[in-house]
Scaffold this motif. Structure first.
Motif, PDB file in Angstrom:
ATOM      1  N   LEU A  78     -53.479 -12.780  13.422  1.00  0.00           N
ATOM      2  CA  LEU A  78     -52.261 -12.215  13.337  1.00  0.00           C
ATOM      3  C   LEU A  78     -52.703 -11.374  11.604  1.00  0.00           C
ATOM      4  O   LEU A  78     -52.398 -11.476  10.983  1.00  0.00           O
ATOM      5  CB  LEU A  78     -50.982 -13.273  13.518  1.00  0.00           C
ATOM      6  CG  LEU A  78     -50.376 -13.745  14.697  1.00  0.00           C
ATOM      7  CD1 LEU A  78     -50.049 -15.075  14.502  1.00  0.00           C
ATOM      8  CD2 LEU A  78     -49.582 -13.302  15.012  1.00  0.00           C
ATOM      9  N   GLY A  79     -52.288 -10.007  12.348  1.00  0.00           N
ATOM     10  CA  GLY A  79     -52.321  -9.229  11.134  1.00  0.00           C
ATOM     11  C   GLY A  79     -51.103  -8.502  10.546  1.00  0.00           C
ATOM     12  O   GLY A  79     -49.751  -8.158  11.888  1.00  0.00           O
ATOM     13  N   PHE A  80     -50.178  -7.813   9.783  1.00  0.00           N
ATOM     14  CA  PHE A  80     -49.761  -7.693   9.680  1.00  0.00           C
ATOM     15  C   PHE A  80     -49.576  -6.509   8.069  1.00  0.00           C
ATOM     16  O   PHE A  80     -49.925  -6.854   6.939  1.00  0.00           O
ATOM     17  CB  PHE A  80     -48.635  -8.342   8.699  1.00  0.00           C
ATOM     18  CG  PHE A  80     -47.506 -10.141   9.250  1.00  0.00           C
ATOM     19  CD1 PHE A  80     -46.885  -9.444  10.295  1.00  0.00           C
ATOM     20  CD2 PHE A  80     -48.794 -10.839   9.846  1.00  0.00           C
ATOM     21  CE1 PHE A  80     -46.647 -10.155  11.122  1.00  0.00           C
ATOM     22  CE2 PHE A  80     -48.039 -12.006  10.516  1.00  0.00           C
ATOM     23  CZ  PHE A  80     -46.928 -11.667  11.605  1.00  0.00           C
ATOM     24  N   VAL A  81     -48.742  -5.148   8.443  1.00  0.00           N
ATOM     25  CA  VAL A  81     -48.611  -4.485   7.462  1.00  0.00           C
ATOM     26  C   VAL A  81     -47.281  -3.987   6.775  1.00  0.00           C
ATOM     27  O   VAL A  81     -46.765  -3.754   7.321  1.00  0.00           O
ATOM     28  CB  VAL A  81     -49.595  -2.861   7.520  1.00  0.00           C
ATOM     29  CG1 VAL A  81     -49.302  -1.534   6.750  1.00  0.00           C
ATOM     30  CG2 VAL A  81     -50.640  -2.858   8.953  1.00  0.00           C
ATOM     31  N   ASP A  82     -47.372  -4.707   5.834  1.00  0.00           N
ATOM     32  CA  ASP A  82     -46.365  -5.134   5.000  1.00  0.00           C
ATOM     33  C   ASP A  82     -45.653  -5.157   3.875  1.00  0.00           C
ATOM     34  O   ASP A  82     -46.696  -4.462   2.803  1.00  0.00           O
ATOM     35  CB  ASP A  82     -45.519  -6.576   6.042  1.00  0.00           C
ATOM     36  CG  ASP A  82     -44.263  -6.236   5.853  1.00  0.00           C
ATOM     37  OD1 ASP A  82     -42.853  -6.260   5.089  1.00  0.00           O
ATOM     38  OD2 ASP A  82     -43.799  -5.254   6.962  1.00  0.00           O
ATOM     39  N   THR A  83     -44.646  -6.255   3.061  1.00  0.00           N
ATOM     40  CA  THR A  83     -44.707  -6.421   1.170  1.00  0.00           C
ATOM     41  C   THR A  83     -45.554  -7.217   1.219  1.00  0.00           C
ATOM     42  O   THR A  83     -45.686  -7.873  -0.204  1.00  0.00           O
ATOM     43  CB  THR A  83     -43.444  -7.255   1.688  1.00  0.00           C
ATOM     44  OG1 THR A  83     -43.120  -7.888   1.742  1.00  0.00           O
ATOM     45  CG2 THR A  83     -42.589  -5.876   1.668  1.00  0.00           C
ATOM     46  N   VAL A 132     -51.758  -6.924   4.811  1.00  0.00           N
ATOM     47  CA  VAL A 132     -51.654  -5.453   4.156  1.00  0.00           C
ATOM     48  C   VAL A 132     -50.544  -5.794   3.413  1.00  0.00           C
ATOM     49  O   VAL A 132     -49.723  -5.731   3.922  1.00  0.00           O
ATOM     50  CB  VAL A 132     -52.176  -4.616   5.305  1.00  0.00           C
ATOM     51  CG1 VAL A 132     -52.242  -3.710   4.536  1.00  0.00           C
ATOM     52  CG2 VAL A 132     -53.973  -4.622   5.900  1.00  0.00           C
ATOM     53  N   LYS A 133     -50.829  -5.681   2.051  1.00  0.00           N
ATOM     54  CA  LYS A 133     -49.941  -5.534   1.544  1.00  0.00           C
ATOM     55  C   LYS A 133     -50.005  -3.587   0.801  1.00  0.00           C
ATOM     56  O   LYS A 133     -50.572  -2.920   0.036  1.00  0.00           O
ATOM     57  CB  LYS A 133     -49.872  -5.631   0.328  1.00  0.00           C
ATOM     58  CG  LYS A 133     -48.906  -5.543  -0.761  1.00  0.00           C
ATOM     59  CD  LYS A 133     -48.645  -6.639  -2.274  1.00  0.00           C
ATOM     60  CE  LYS A 133     -47.122  -6.162  -2.607  1.00  0.00           C
ATOM     61  NZ  LYS A 133     -47.904  -6.839  -4.470  1.00  0.00           N
ATOM     62  N   LEU A 134     -48.695  -3.481   1.736  1.00  0.00           N
ATOM     63  CA  LEU A 134     -48.511  -1.924   1.233  1.00  0.00           C
ATOM     64  C   LEU A 134     -48.233  -1.343  -0.483  1.00  0.00           C
ATOM     65  O   LEU A 134     -47.035  -2.094  -0.625  1.00  0.00           O
ATOM     66  CB  LEU A 134     -46.942  -1.061   2.119  1.00  0.00           C
ATOM     67  CG  LEU A 134     -47.751  -1.335   3.851  1.00  0.00           C
ATOM     68  CD1 LEU A 134     -46.669  -0.613   4.247  1.00  0.00           C
ATOM     69  CD2 LEU A 134     -48.289  -0.088   3.964  1.00  0.00           C
ATOM     70  N   LYS A 135     -48.314  -0.434  -1.244  1.00  0.00           N
ATOM     71  CA  LYS A 135     -48.134   0.486  -2.067  1.00  0.00           C
ATOM     72  C   LYS A 135     -46.725   0.854  -1.664  1.00  0.00           C
ATOM     73  O   LYS A 135     -47.078   1.430  -0.601  1.00  0.00           O
ATOM     74  CB  LYS A 135     -49.188   0.911  -2.762  1.00  0.00           C
ATOM     75  CG  LYS A 135     -49.412   2.054  -1.854  1.00  0.00           C
ATOM     76  CD  LYS A 135     -50.760   3.265  -2.824  1.00  0.00           C
ATOM     77  CE  LYS A 135     -50.624   4.518  -2.071  1.00  0.00           C
ATOM     78  NZ  LYS A 135     -49.861   5.416  -2.115  1.00  0.00           N
ATOM     79  N   GLU A 147     -56.299   0.368  10.613  1.00  0.00           N
ATOM     80  CA  GLU A 147     -57.454   0.712  10.473  1.00  0.00           C
ATOM     81  C   GLU A 147     -57.482  -0.683   9.866  1.00  0.00           C
ATOM     82  O   GLU A 147     -59.039  -0.837  10.504  1.00  0.00           O
ATOM     83  CB  GLU A 147     -57.453   1.953   9.594  1.00  0.00           C
ATOM     84  CG  GLU A 147     -59.220   2.165   9.476  1.00  0.00           C
ATOM     85  CD  GLU A 147     -59.965   2.219  10.969  1.00  0.00           C
ATOM     86  OE1 GLU A 147     -61.071   2.844  11.298  1.00  0.00           O
ATOM     87  OE2 GLU A 147     -58.937   3.198  12.013  1.00  0.00           O
ATOM     88  N   TYR A 148     -57.593  -0.770   9.109  1.00  0.00           N
ATOM     89  CA  TYR A 148     -58.036  -1.746   8.369  1.00  0.00           C
ATOM     90  C   TYR A 148     -58.218  -3.274   8.968  1.00  0.00           C
ATOM     91  O   TYR A 148     -59.095  -4.139   9.629  1.00  0.00           O
ATOM     92  CB  TYR A 148     -57.395  -2.266   6.748  1.00  0.00           C
ATOM     93  CG  TYR A 148     -58.249  -3.888   5.847  1.00  0.00           C
ATOM     94  CD1 TYR A 148     -58.809  -3.564   5.629  1.00  0.00           C
ATOM     95  CD2 TYR A 148     -57.060  -4.773   6.078  1.00  0.00           C
ATOM     96  CE1 TYR A 148     -59.605  -4.721   4.524  1.00  0.00           C
ATOM     97  CE2 TYR A 148     -58.086  -6.105   5.378  1.00  0.00           C
ATOM     98  CZ  TYR A 148     -58.993  -6.103   4.718  1.00  0.00           C
ATOM     99  OH  TYR A 148     -59.301  -6.897   4.441  1.00  0.00           O
ATOM    100  N   LEU A 149     -56.718  -3.399   9.397  1.00  0.00           N
ATOM    101  CA  LEU A 149     -56.795  -4.934  10.532  1.00  0.00           C
ATOM    102  C   LEU A 149     -57.931  -5.007  11.939  1.00  0.00           C
ATOM    103  O   LEU A 149     -58.448  -5.875  12.048  1.00  0.00           O
ATOM    104  CB  LEU A 149     -55.334  -4.740  10.802  1.00  0.00           C
ATOM    105  CG  LEU A 149     -54.150  -4.782  10.069  1.00  0.00           C
ATOM    106  CD1 LEU A 149     -52.916  -5.402  11.043  1.00  0.00           C
ATOM    107  CD2 LEU A 149     -54.698  -6.755   9.477  1.00  0.00           C
TER     108      LEU A 149
END
Length: 567
Positions: free
Chosen positions: A100-105, A203-206, A235-237
């Motif tokens: 499970l992939g999350f792009v978030d905080t 992924v923790k977004l800047k 892309e990383y996920l």
């Protein structure tokens, strides 16, 4: 890439441009002296000195190339756990073998919800875009720091894990979403995520750069993230899932309201292509923009010449953004009148034009575009700085004829607006945010299990091309979730519903992929299965602008899967 070039990626002195046509000679010449990083075979990011950003930058660099600013789609957090909707169906499945992939905080990786019974982590890897490192960034992405499962486990063995891996989630949004989808069982706190044995990729977004916050008039202190960082995160996920040869669900709980509302941005097209891979499902949150009074729709009557949209602006409003969208094939002119009744400007249907008007202490910038995708619809991006208090009038008139003259206005996400900025006669539909309005993604809206009603603020309505959205409704009100610091809360919002659906989808992929029963499953397949199996009210017409194809039905999903495999 050398260290000086790498610094440009995160530097506030450099602006970011998204390119999907970087092989064209015209584009190469335009950015010939600039750093260009090729993210994949289709997309590149250019980094240019920020002093090249001017008032006409949206037109100068292109409607789709300027990164949008995206906000969080959780509507409310309560520090009490109220409801625990256990999915019926998929008994014996726990998401094992699925990512499970999350792009978030980010995530509180120390929380018990993300540990196994032996106290090791259930996180396969973390990319924290906000932590600088010389050599530990993901290959080809060149910024942030990547942490492996082994490194996370070493940190967990330490008496001070953050001294080993300083990844945090100061907001809690990413921790909430990951926990709802696949948090570990915690009997003492009566908590368990939907797919409690799935593994996570985080992924923790800047934070968005300051020049973008200023360009899009984002208030200080409000979390927002830029589009190219989200693209890089996805892309990383993809790379992690490919390297581990595992199925993955990518869940996005952030959104943007200043978009095309049809899903043709560079990012949306990229996400759609990712979601079409076997073993990949891309899930998005519909947004929480209904009943916020930030959308206006009108179809000019055949006998009428104009239609007037009125917008109220309160006291001491520092500014806001607004987008006009005129439906093809008609073209539209807009006359803007200030609350004083004074005429401010006329905006004709001219491609690539930026009009700037200063009046007293206020400034209005209007960027026009005609040559954008989706049947060449007409877009105007408005930016209001220190606008006059009162009711603004936008008098819209279009080319006459027997074709409908339909148009929309949207304000920014409610997160980015002062409370006293709203349309006098708003419309609740076509309020699904980007990227969730894309036809190729699985879009989830939120409903309340306790009342069996749609969440009051859940975005709804087909997209501007009348493609049915949302796809399904899922539980999204007062769901228990882990929170940074080892605690638990209840959370509401469409991102919560998307996370719940991501957990269900991990069970689906475990059934279909990890056990070799349906290794072809991807976003279009899963979306179709969810639509077929959804619970529907016999008194409603489907697809429905509020509920999509109905309520997510885990037991029905399993029944449909078994029926399909028997064919």
């Amino acid at each position: 890439m050398n260290e000086a070039d790498r610094y440009k990626i995160i530097s506030e002195n450099y602006a970011d441009i998204i390119l999907d046509d970087w092989n064209r000679e015209e584009v190469r010449q335009k950015f010939s002296g600039d750093l260009i990083n090729h993210i994949n075979s289709d997309i590149a990011f250019a980094y240019i000195p920020v002093d090249r950003m001017t008032l006409d930058s949206i037109n100068q660099f292109g409607y789709y190339s300027m990164p949008g600013c995206y906000g969080l789609l959780t509507a409310e957090i309560n520090h009490e756990c109220l409801l625990d909707p256990k999915p019926q169906g998929f008994e014996g499945y726990d998401g094992k073998g699925v990512l499970l992939g999350f792009v978030d905080t980010g995530i509180d990786y120390r929380h018990p919800a993300f540990r196994k019974k032996d106290n090791t982590t259930r996180i396969a890897s973390i990319w924290d875009q906000s932590i600088r490192s010389r050599d530990n960034h993901p290959r080809g992405l060149y910024y942030g720091t990547e942490y492996s499962k082994e490194q996370i486990n070493l940190a967990l063995q330490s008496s001070d894990p953050l001294s080993v891996i300083p990844v945090t989630d100061d907001i809690g949004h990413g921790t909430i979403m990951a926990g709802i989808a696949c948090g570990s069982e915690d009997k003492d706190n009566h908590f368990q995520g939907v797919a409690s044995e799935a593994e996570l990729v985080i992924v923790k977004l800047k934070p968005a750069k300051q020049y973008l916050r200023e360009l899009y008039i984002i208030p200080d202190g409000v979390p927002c993230y830029q589009e190219n960082d989200i693209i890089a995160g996805v892309e990383y996920l993809d790379r992690i899932a490919s390297s581990l040869n595992r199925p993955i669900i990518i869940c996005i709980g952030i959104g943007n309201n200043i978009v095309d509302h049809v899903g043709l941005r560079i990012s949306s097209r990229f996400y759609t292509s990712i979601g079409e891979k076997p073993g990949y499902v891309f899930i998005t949150a519909a947004g929480n923009e209904a009943n916020r009074k930030n959308h206006y729709y009108e179809s000019i009557a055949p006998e009428a010449i104009t239609a007037d949209a009125e917008l109220h602006v309160g006291k001491k409003n520092p500014g806001f953004m607004m987008q006009f969208w005129g439906q093809s094939p008609n073209f539209f002119w807009i006359d803007v009148y200030m609350p004083s009744g004074d005429f401010l400007m006329r905006i004709p249907p001219v491609d690539g034009q930026t009009k700037i008007e200063k009046r007293d202490n206020g400034l209005v910038v209007a960027d026009s575009a005609l040559g954008i995708p989706s049947n060449h619809n007409q877009s105007i991006i408005f930016r209001f700085h220190n606008p006059m208090e009162g009711n603004w009038t936008f008098s819209v008139f279009g080319s006459m004829g027997d074709l409908p003259r339909e148009f929309h206005f949207w304000l920014s996400l409610h997160n980015f607006l002062a409370e006293d900025t709203y349309f006098i006669k708003p419309n609740n539909y076509t309020t699904i945010v980007g990227p969730a309005n894309s036809a190729g993604l699985l879009t989830v809206t939120s409903y309340d299990v306790a009342t069996e009603k749609l969440d009051f603020y859940s975005s709804r309505g087909f997209n501007v091309d009348q493609f049915p959205k949302p796809d399904v409704a899922a539980p999204g009100v007062n769901l228990p979730a882990p929170f940074p610091g080892g605690s638990y809360v209840s959370a509401s919002g469409s991102s919560v519903a998307a996370a719940y659906t991501a957990g269900i989808t991990a069970l689906v992929l475990q059934w279909g992929e990890a056990e070799d029963k349906a290794d072809f499953l991807n976003t279009p397949h899963v979306k179709h299965i969810y639509q077929l199996s959804a619970l529907r009210d016999e008194d409603m017409k489907y697809p429905n602008e509020d509920w999509g194809y109905g309520i997510l039905n885990p037991q029905g999903i399993l029944d449909v899967l078994k029926e399909l495999m028997a064919l």
